[in-house]
Design a protein around this motif. Structure first.
Motif, PDB file in Angstrom:
ATOM      1  N   VAL A 131     -12.181 -14.104  -8.173  1.00 28.28           N
ATOM      2  CA  VAL A 131     -11.599 -12.768  -8.129  1.00 28.28           C
ATOM      3  C   VAL A 131     -11.630 -12.145  -9.526  1.00 28.28           C
ATOM      4  O   VAL A 131     -11.430 -12.837 -10.518  1.00 28.28           O
ATOM      5  N   ARG A 132     -11.876 -10.840  -9.552  1.00 28.89           N
ATOM      6  CA  ARG A 132     -11.765 -10.086 -10.811  1.00 28.89           C
ATOM      7  C   ARG A 132     -11.013  -8.798 -10.494  1.00 28.89           C
ATOM      8  O   ARG A 132     -11.354  -8.096  -9.542  1.00 28.89           O
ATOM      9  N   PHE A 133      -9.994  -8.512 -11.291  1.00 29.29           N
ATOM     10  CA  PHE A 133      -9.265  -7.262 -11.116  1.00 29.29           C
ATOM     11  C   PHE A 133     -10.137  -6.103 -11.572  1.00 29.29           C
ATOM     12  O   PHE A 133     -10.807  -6.181 -12.603  1.00 29.29           O
ATOM     13  N   THR A 134     -10.128  -5.044 -10.794  1.00 28.28           N
ATOM     14  CA  THR A 134     -10.891  -3.843 -11.143  1.00 28.28           C
ATOM     15  C   THR A 134      -9.972  -2.728 -11.618  1.00 28.28           C
ATOM     16  O   THR A 134     -10.423  -1.788 -12.260  1.00 28.28           O
ATOM     17  N   GLU A 135      -8.684  -2.846 -11.271  1.00 26.50           N
ATOM     18  CA  GLU A 135      -7.729  -1.818 -11.682  1.00 26.50           C
ATOM     19  C   GLU A 135      -6.313  -2.368 -11.636  1.00 26.50           C
ATOM     20  O   GLU A 135      -5.924  -3.015 -10.670  1.00 26.50           O
ATOM     21  N   LEU A 136      -5.587  -2.134 -12.681  1.00 24.19           N
ATOM     22  CA  LEU A 136      -4.148  -2.375 -12.719  1.00 24.19           C
ATOM     23  C   LEU A 136      -3.551  -1.031 -13.087  1.00 24.19           C
ATOM     24  O   LEU A 136      -3.727  -0.558 -14.208  1.00 24.19           O
ATOM     25  N   ARG A 137      -2.883  -0.413 -12.122  1.00 24.68           N
ATOM     26  CA  ARG A 137      -2.368   0.939 -12.323  1.00 24.68           C
ATOM     27  C   ARG A 137      -0.895   0.965 -11.958  1.00 24.68           C
ATOM     28  O   ARG A 137      -0.513   0.500 -10.883  1.00 24.68           O
ATOM     29  N   PRO A 138      -0.055   1.516 -12.841  1.00 21.04           N
ATOM     30  CA  PRO A 138       1.372   1.622 -12.505  1.00 21.04           C
ATOM     31  C   PRO A 138       1.564   2.525 -11.287  1.00 21.04           C
ATOM     32  O   PRO A 138       0.878   3.541 -11.143  1.00 21.04           O
ATOM     33  N   ILE A 139       2.493   2.135 -10.409  1.00 20.01           N
ATOM     34  CA  ILE A 139       2.852   2.944  -9.250  1.00 20.01           C
ATOM     35  C   ILE A 139       4.371   2.953  -9.119  1.00 20.01           C
ATOM     36  O   ILE A 139       5.047   2.035  -9.581  1.00 20.01           O
ATOM     37  N   ARG A 140       4.892   3.990  -8.494  1.00 16.99           N
ATOM     38  CA  ARG A 140       6.326   4.073  -8.232  1.00 16.99           C
ATOM     39  C   ARG A 140       6.634   3.354  -6.934  1.00 16.99           C
ATOM     40  O   ARG A 140       5.948   3.550  -5.933  1.00 16.99           O
ATOM     41  N   VAL A 141       7.644   2.514  -6.948  1.00 17.10           N
ATOM     42  CA  VAL A 141       8.121   1.834  -5.744  1.00 17.10           C
ATOM     43  C   VAL A 141       9.632   2.024  -5.739  1.00 17.10           C
ATOM     44  O   VAL A 141      10.333   1.474  -6.589  1.00 17.10           O
ATOM     45  N   GLY A 142      10.091   2.830  -4.793  1.00 11.98           N
ATOM     46  CA  GLY A 142      11.516   3.141  -4.772  1.00 11.98           C
ATOM     47  C   GLY A 142      11.901   3.837  -6.063  1.00 11.98           C
ATOM     48  O   GLY A 142      11.269   4.802  -6.479  1.00 11.98           O
ATOM     49  N   ARG A 143      12.881   3.283  -6.758  1.00 16.58           N
ATOM     50  CA  ARG A 143      13.305   3.860  -8.037  1.00 16.58           C
ATOM     51  C   ARG A 143      12.694   3.130  -9.225  1.00 16.58           C
ATOM     52  O   ARG A 143      13.007   3.417 -10.360  1.00 16.58           O
ATOM     53  N   GLY A 144      11.819   2.150  -8.941  1.00 17.05           N
ATOM     54  CA  GLY A 144      11.236   1.360 -10.021  1.00 17.05           C
ATOM     55  C   GLY A 144       9.736   1.539 -10.147  1.00 17.05           C
ATOM     56  O   GLY A 144       9.134   2.402  -9.525  1.00 17.05           O
ATOM     57  N   THR A 145       9.158   0.697 -10.961  1.00 15.34           N
ATOM     58  CA  THR A 145       7.726   0.723 -11.220  1.00 15.34           C
ATOM     59  C   THR A 145       7.124  -0.615 -10.808  1.00 15.34           C
ATOM     60  O   THR A 145       7.720  -1.663 -11.021  1.00 15.34           O
ATOM     61  N   SER A 146       5.944  -0.554 -10.236  1.00 16.41           N
ATOM     62  CA  SER A 146       5.184  -1.755  -9.925  1.00 16.41           C
ATOM     63  C   SER A 146       3.745  -1.494 -10.342  1.00 16.41           C
ATOM     64  O   SER A 146       3.479  -0.557 -11.092  1.00 16.41           O
ATOM     65  N   MET A 147       2.837  -2.318  -9.867  1.00 10.01           N
ATOM     66  CA  MET A 147       1.426  -2.171 -10.205  1.00 10.01           C
ATOM     67  C   MET A 147       0.589  -2.162  -8.943  1.00 10.01           C
ATOM     68  O   MET A 147       0.893  -2.878  -7.988  1.00 10.01           O
ATOM     69  N   SER A 148      -0.454  -1.378  -8.971  1.00  8.21           N
ATOM     70  CA  SER A 148      -1.494  -1.469  -7.957  1.00  8.21           C
ATOM     71  C   SER A 148      -2.552  -2.402  -8.527  1.00  8.21           C
ATOM     72  O   SER A 148      -3.106  -2.135  -9.592  1.00  8.21           O
ATOM     73  N   LEU A 149      -2.781  -3.531  -7.847  1.00 12.67           N
ATOM     74  CA  LEU A 149      -3.740  -4.531  -8.317  1.00 12.67           C
ATOM     75  C   LEU A 149      -4.983  -4.469  -7.436  1.00 12.67           C
ATOM     76  O   LEU A 149      -5.034  -5.088  -6.381  1.00 12.67           O
TER      77      LEU A 149
END
Length: 177
Positions: A131-149
Motif C-alpha cells: 500500500v502507498r498513501f496518495t493523499e492525507l488530507r484534513p477533514i472535519r468530523v463532528g466538532r473535531g479534525t480527522s484525516m482522509s487517507l
C-alpha cells in the motif's frame, strides 16, 4: 502479586497516526519517533487482522480482541470502540520489525474498512497488498479534525516471513454439512 489476564499493551511495536497533524509515529527504544510513513509503500496484512474493542485514555490503551470465530461480543464498557489490529511491515521506514496499527479514529476506521474490502477477494492466496498513501488530507468530523487517507494497492507480494511469523494463519474450522 495479582493475576492479570489481559494486557493493555501490544505484543508488537506500534504505529499511530496523529490525525490532527497527519504525522505517523512508531515505537522506538526511546519511546516513539515520527516516521515518514505517509510517502513510503508498506506491506499490510488485512487477512490476518484481528477485530476487537479498543479504549484509549490517559492511562494508555486497553485492547480486547474478539475470540476468532465467535460472534461480536458486547462492548466491555464506556469509552470502547470497535477497531481492527492491522499488522504492517516496512523495513525501510520501520526497521525489521512488524508493527501493529490499531486505532479508533475516523481516519483509521475508513482506511481499514477500505483496505479490507479491496483485498478480501485475494485472501487465501498467500499474498499481501503493498500500500502507498496518495493523499492525507484534513477533514472535519463532528466538532473535531480527522484525516482522509487515500491509498493505492501498488502490487501484491508473497506474505513476508516477518508477517507470517508475527501472526500465523488461523486454522480453518470445519464447515458442518
Amino acid at each position: 502479586m495479582p493475576l492479570q489476564l489481559r494486557s493493555p499493551t501490544s505484543e508488537f511495536p506500534y504505529l499511530r497516526l496523529k490525525v490532527q497533524t497527519g504525522i505517523f509515529r512508531a515505537s522506538s527504544e526511546g519511546g516513539g519517533t515520527d516516521v515518514d510513513f505517509a510517502s513510503m509503500p508498506f506491506a499490510a496484512d488485512p487477512e490476518r487482522a484481528k477485530l476487537g474493542w479498543l479504549a484509549v485514555s490517559s492511562n494508555g490503551r486497553d485492547w480486547r480482541p474478539d475470540q476468532a470465530g465467535s460472534p461480536t461480543p458486547p462492548s466491555p464498557g464506556p469509552g470502547f470502540k470497535r477497531s481492527m489490529s492491522l499488522l504492517v511491515y516496512s523495513p525501510k521506514v520501520l526497521g525489521p520489525e512488524v508493527h501493529e496499527w490499531c486505532d479508533y479514529s475516523e481516519a483509521y476506521a475508513n482506511f481499514a474498512v477500505d483496505l479490507w474490502n479491496r483485498a478480501e477477494d485475494r485472501f487465501g492466496s498467500g499474498e499481501v497488498p503493498v500500500v502507498r498513501f496518495t493523499e492525507l488530507r484534513p477533514i472535519r468530523v463532528g466538532r473535531g479534525t480527522s484525516m482522509s487517507l487515500r491509498f493505492d494497492i501498488v502490487r501484491w507480494i508473497p506474505r513476508p516471513d516477518a508477517l507470517d511469523k508475527a501472526r500465523p494463519a488461523r486454522p480453518v474450522a470445519a464447515t458442518p454439512a
